[in-house]
Design a protein around this motif. Structure first.
Motif, mmCIF file in Angstrom:
data_model
loop_
_atom_site.group_PDB
_atom_site.id
_atom_site.type_symbol
_atom_site.label_atom_id
_atom_site.label_comp_id
_atom_site.label_asym_id
_atom_site.label_seq_id
_atom_site.Cartn_x
_atom_site.Cartn_y
_atom_site.Cartn_z
ATOM 1 N N LEU A 131 0.827 -1.204 0.000
ATOM 2 C CA LEU A 131 0.000 0.000 0.000
ATOM 3 C C LEU A 131 0.863 1.257 0.000
ATOM 4 O O LEU A 131 2.035 1.220 0.401
ATOM 5 N N ALA A 132 0.257 2.342 -0.415
ATOM 6 C CA ALA A 132 0.868 3.661 -0.295
ATOM 7 C C ALA A 132 0.167 4.403 0.834
ATOM 8 O O ALA A 132 -0.975 4.084 1.201
ATOM 9 N N ALA A 133 0.820 5.388 1.387
ATOM 10 C CA ALA A 133 0.212 6.155 2.478
ATOM 11 C C ALA A 133 -1.122 6.753 2.048
ATOM 12 O O ALA A 133 -2.065 6.849 2.844
ATOM 13 N N ALA A 134 -1.216 7.135 0.776
ATOM 14 C CA ALA A 134 -2.450 7.739 0.277
ATOM 15 C C ALA A 134 -3.626 6.768 0.279
ATOM 16 O O ALA A 134 -4.784 7.187 0.167
ATOM 17 N N ASP A 135 -3.365 5.472 0.424
ATOM 18 C CA ASP A 135 -4.445 4.487 0.462
ATOM 19 C C ASP A 135 -5.140 4.426 1.821
ATOM 20 O O ASP A 135 -6.227 3.846 1.938
ATOM 21 N N LEU A 136 -4.533 4.988 2.838
ATOM 22 C CA LEU A 136 -5.083 4.901 4.184
ATOM 23 C C LEU A 136 -6.347 5.751 4.324
ATOM 24 O O LEU A 136 -6.453 6.837 3.748
#
Length: 401
Positions: free
Chosen positions: A60-65
């Motif tokens: 995952l990327a941080a933006a997915d949180l």
């Protein structure tokens, strides 16, 4: 929903990424990645790298949180502040909400998930030979706590399981039930489980507020009548030395005068501090009577140590004579002998104390909003960097003024 979960309320540096979903039988939490390192002195160094590694492990990327959950304590401030600050930073940078949860609730949820049943007490280390603890009903609801105090005084009647820090569990009433499992800290799934209803509802979270539970280390002085010894002694010379067990009752008496609104320490708390090999307990005496005391705790192993000022107090009738400065200088000399930093907290409205600490090399490095209860006053976190033990005057200047 994809949730980043963080906790630094115990010596464990915990980070994880979980998937939260609603279901016919309630919320479902799946842990996608987790990182845990047990090192009470490495929270600041490891927490963010752990979070980044978890995202990578989960693909995952941080933006997915979608949100952040964080253990809000209770816990010692020197570690707890790291998790709270990191959660706030992630949430602010990503434009997502951050939900604070009681770390003991999260530990209880973890223990339940591992099979504990019936009434439950969970315990974590509060230093000063005390424990943070809370009690839970079979349905998972918290029925008492969180509270801080000696582990031997925790009520365990009717409890089916106890869980948490082994050292504190060893101090429970011998009649306590056997401990359940080996969980000593919240895990990511437990942190998300506690916040699941709020996360799924999507409401705005309450502001992040840490739970420290202890009274302030310094407060504005209170007016009090001069003690009999001081009334008759004029300007007797102040003599510094160690606190001894016979001083405990006098310390407790001064506590009730100085800290009545902030949870004064009882005599047993002073006996515990005086008997600990990890503390330096100092006394100031005038006319043969105890007029001030101070306690400094050593945290961590020799060579990699930090010191924490637990308390400095002076009888109101003896204030203005430099006794607080004398006690502080002697505490700092202990830390300087090891070249170690010193931390403390102090009310922001206590100008004299802030000035005293600033004059001795402390710097304000953080603000703890509404830290003290029930007053809800703010606190400064102050740190005095390590001093070179070989430098002349490293122990600070003493004053009898």
């Amino acid at each position: 929903m994809l949730i980043l979960a963080l906790d630094t309320s115990t010596p464990s540096v915990t980070a994880g990424v979980c998937r939260l979903e609603s279901g016919a039988h309630g919320p479902s939490v799946t842990t996608l990645a987790t990182r845990v390192t047990v090192d009470g002195r490495a929270h600041a160094e490891l927490l963010t790298p752990h979070a980044v590694d978890c995202l990578a492990d989960a693909g995952l990327a941080a933006a997915d949180l979608d949100a952040v959950t964080v253990g809000a304590g209770p816990g010692p401030f020197t570690g707890l502040r790291v998790g709270m600050a990191a959660a706030a930073a992630f949430a602010d940078a990503l434009g997502i909400p951050a939900y604070g949860v009681c770390s003991l609730d999260a530990l209880a949820a973890r223990v339940r998930a591992e099979g504990a049943t019936g009434h439950l007490v969970v315990v974590t280390d509060a230093r000063r030979r005390e424990a943070y603890h809370a009690r839970y009903a079979p349905d998972g609801s918290r029925t008492s706590g969180p509270t801080v105090g000696p582990a031997a005084e925790i009520a365990v009647d009717g409890v089916g399981h106890v869980a948490g820090d082994p050292a504190r569990l060893d101090e429970l009433d011998p009649a306590a039930p056997a401990r359940f499992g080996e969980a000593t800290a919240p895990d990511p799934a437990g942190l998300v489980t506690v916040a699941a209803d709020d996360l799924l509802a999507g409401g705005a979270p309450a502001p992040l507020e840490p739970w420290y539970l202890r009274r302030p280390d310094a407060v504005p002085p209170r007016r009090a009548q001069r003690s009999a010894a001081l009334r008759g002694s004029g300007r007797d010379e102040v003599v510094y030395g160690p606190l001894v067990p016979d001083d405990a009752m006098r310390c407790a008496e001064l506590e009730r005068v100085l800290f009545a609104d902030d949870g004064p320490w009882p005599a047993p708390a002073f006996l515990s501090e005086i008997g600990s090999r990890h503390t330096t307990c100092l006394a100031a005496r005038a006319g043969g009577e105890l007029v001030g005391y101070a306690v400094l705790a050593a945290l961590g192993p020799a060579g990699d140590r930090e010191f924490e000022v637990h308390t400095i107090a002076v009888d109101p009738a003896a204030q203005g004579r430099g006794i607080g400065r004398g006690l502080l200088a002697r505490l700092l000399a202990v830390a300087d002998a090891e070249g170690a930093p010193v931390v403390l907290d102090v009310r922001t409205d206590n100008g004299p104390a802030v000035g005293l600490y600033t004059a001795h090399g402390f710097e304000v490095v953080g603000l703890r909003p509404r830290y003290y209860r029930p007053s809800m006053a703010d606190a400064h976190l102050m740190v005095r960097p390590a001093r070179d033990a070989s430098r002349p005057g490293a122990g600070g200047e003493e004053s009898g003024a």
